[in-house]
Design a protein around this motif. Structure first.
Motif, mmCIF file in Angstrom:
data_model
loop_
_atom_site.group_PDB
_atom_site.id
_atom_site.type_symbol
_atom_site.label_atom_id
_atom_site.label_comp_id
_atom_site.label_asym_id
_atom_site.label_seq_id
_atom_site.Cartn_x
_atom_site.Cartn_y
_atom_site.Cartn_z
ATOM 1 N N ASP A 20 0.845 -1.134 -0.073
ATOM 2 C CA ASP A 20 -0.141 0.003 0.005
ATOM 3 C C ASP A 20 0.908 1.248 0.073
ATOM 4 O O ASP A 20 2.192 1.220 0.555
ATOM 5 C CB ASP A 20 -0.962 0.079 1.335
ATOM 6 N N ASP A 53 0.253 4.088 1.470
ATOM 7 C CA ASP A 53 -0.226 5.082 2.347
ATOM 8 C C ASP A 53 0.834 4.769 3.686
ATOM 9 O O ASP A 53 0.576 5.245 4.825
ATOM 10 C CB ASP A 53 -1.649 4.668 2.726
ATOM 11 N N GLN A 100 1.248 2.275 5.627
ATOM 12 C CA GLN A 100 0.533 1.450 6.773
ATOM 13 C C GLN A 100 1.161 0.154 6.399
ATOM 14 O O GLN A 100 1.457 -0.533 7.610
ATOM 15 C CB GLN A 100 -1.053 1.182 6.550
ATOM 16 N N ARG A 122 -2.272 5.271 9.259
ATOM 17 C CA ARG A 122 -2.309 5.783 8.056
ATOM 18 C C ARG A 122 -1.707 7.124 7.963
ATOM 19 O O ARG A 122 -2.100 8.045 8.552
ATOM 20 C CB ARG A 122 -3.686 5.792 7.561
HETATM 21 MG MG MG Z 1 -4.525 2.004 4.272
#
Ligand code: MG
Ligand code: UDP
Length: 326
Positions: free
Chosen positions: A91, A93, A95, A196
């Protein structure tokens, strides 16, 4: 060389943050890599950031989908355009901690062909989300024998696994499921899922529900069997009730109960509707697959291409001249 594939949807400044962090980690670990950023039809400045990054660093490439096709389609586009001997899906972001990638790469070098990051924790999710995710993962794992408990989309796939995935023709794919379904030698690394960075989750409740239904219908027909089973259950119930009523009538007792009739109507009505709905979901999937539309369309690309498979689906414009060295 490894490819890192990251889907991006309205991440804005998060794009630069992600590229910087990832580059730092991989350079420190002396891993040769390319980064494939897939813009899933963002409405913000994500694409201009991606193309700028790909001008700054030759290892970075961008793919821009023609609209928001969803994370699954974006992942697939990235996988199909990745040229590395192994592909890491992550991902954008932050995370999924990029710092786990060197450990995943080591597992791969030790012989694993699919390395999954499993989560030690779940941060940045509301209680409701956590509970429904848990319920879904448990149900899915029970119904399909594909273990989803603590699974993430953060995975490393060796070339044979990537090719196997790319050959699966289904329209509504479910990466978490299919990348387990293909088998191969597996290994796991534990990761801490971070909070996030930048904004809220890009998933809507509706999107998540869609993903859950797609995941289930593409992996098991158990819900259909449940409808059948429930049908038999109702038949049995009706028989028992019929016999009881008959006995009461013969022995002279009155058969009253308007409320009971209404209740029974409601119960059977509900069941019939749910049953139809379940069948409908499967029908809809068949319809979708039969239409055979492309799973995503590419609007443009940026950066020098390492490996560029033929993509007959969309007119393309190269932002930077194509380089065909490898
Ligand atoms: Mg995420
Ligand atoms: N994402 C995407 N298309 C979408 C929704 C999300 O490409 O339609 C990307 C998003 O940019 C992020 C990743 O998928 O890199 C995970 O999304 P998000 O963090 O919103 O989901 P969550 O972490 O809550 O599962």
């Amino acid at each position: 060389m490894i490819s890192v594939v990251a889907p991006i949807y309205n991440e804005g400044p998060g794009v630069d943050r992600f590229v910087t962090r990832l580059t730092e980690v991989l350079e420190a670990a002396q891993i040769d890599f390319e980064l494939v950023l897939v813009d899933d039809g963002s409405a913000d400045d994500s694409w201009s950031r991606i193309s700028r990054q790909s001008l700054l660093d030759r290892r970075v490439r961008g793919l821009r989908l023609s609209r928001n096709f969803g994370k699954e389609a974006a992942l697939l586009a990235g996988l199909e355009h990745a040229g590395g001997d192994a592909v890491v899906v992550i991902d954008s972001d932050l995370q999924h901690p990029p710092s786990a990638i060197p450990a995943m790469v080591r597992r791969w070098q030790d012989g694993a062909q699919v390395v999954e990051a499993v989560k030690r924790n779940r941060t940045g999710q509301s209680l409701g989300n956590r509970l429904s995710a848990k319920l879904f993962n448990r149900t899915f794992t029970r119904l399909t024998r594909v273990d989803l408990v603590d699974a993430t989309d953060f995975r490393l796939l060796a070339r044979p696994a990537v090719d196997a995935l790319a050959r699966m023709p289904e329209h509504s794919s479910f990466f978490r499921g299919t990348s387990s379904w293909i088998g191969f030698t597996r290994a796991t690394v534990e990761v801490e899922i971070d909070h996030r960075e930048g904004g809220a989750s890009r998933w809507t409740a509706r999107g998540l529900a869609r993903l859950a239904v797609n995941g289930l219908t593409s992996f098991t027909s158990a819900p259909l069997h449940m409808v059948t089973l429930a049908g038999f259950g109702f038949a049995l119930f009706a028989a028992v009730l019929g016999v009881q009523t008959l006995v009461r009538w013969v022995s002279g007792g009155s058969v009253a109960g308007f409320t009971t009739v209404i209740l029974l109507l409601l119960v059977t009505g509900t069941f019939v509707l749910i049953g139809l709905g379940v069948i409908g979901e499967y029908l809809a999937r068949i319809h979708e697959e039969v239409r055979g539309r492309p799973r995503y369309l590419i609007r443009e690309r940026s950066g020098a291409g390492a490996v560029v498979p033929e993509q007959p689906v969309a007119p393309e414009r190269w932002v930077v001249e194509q380089r065909a060295e490898r």
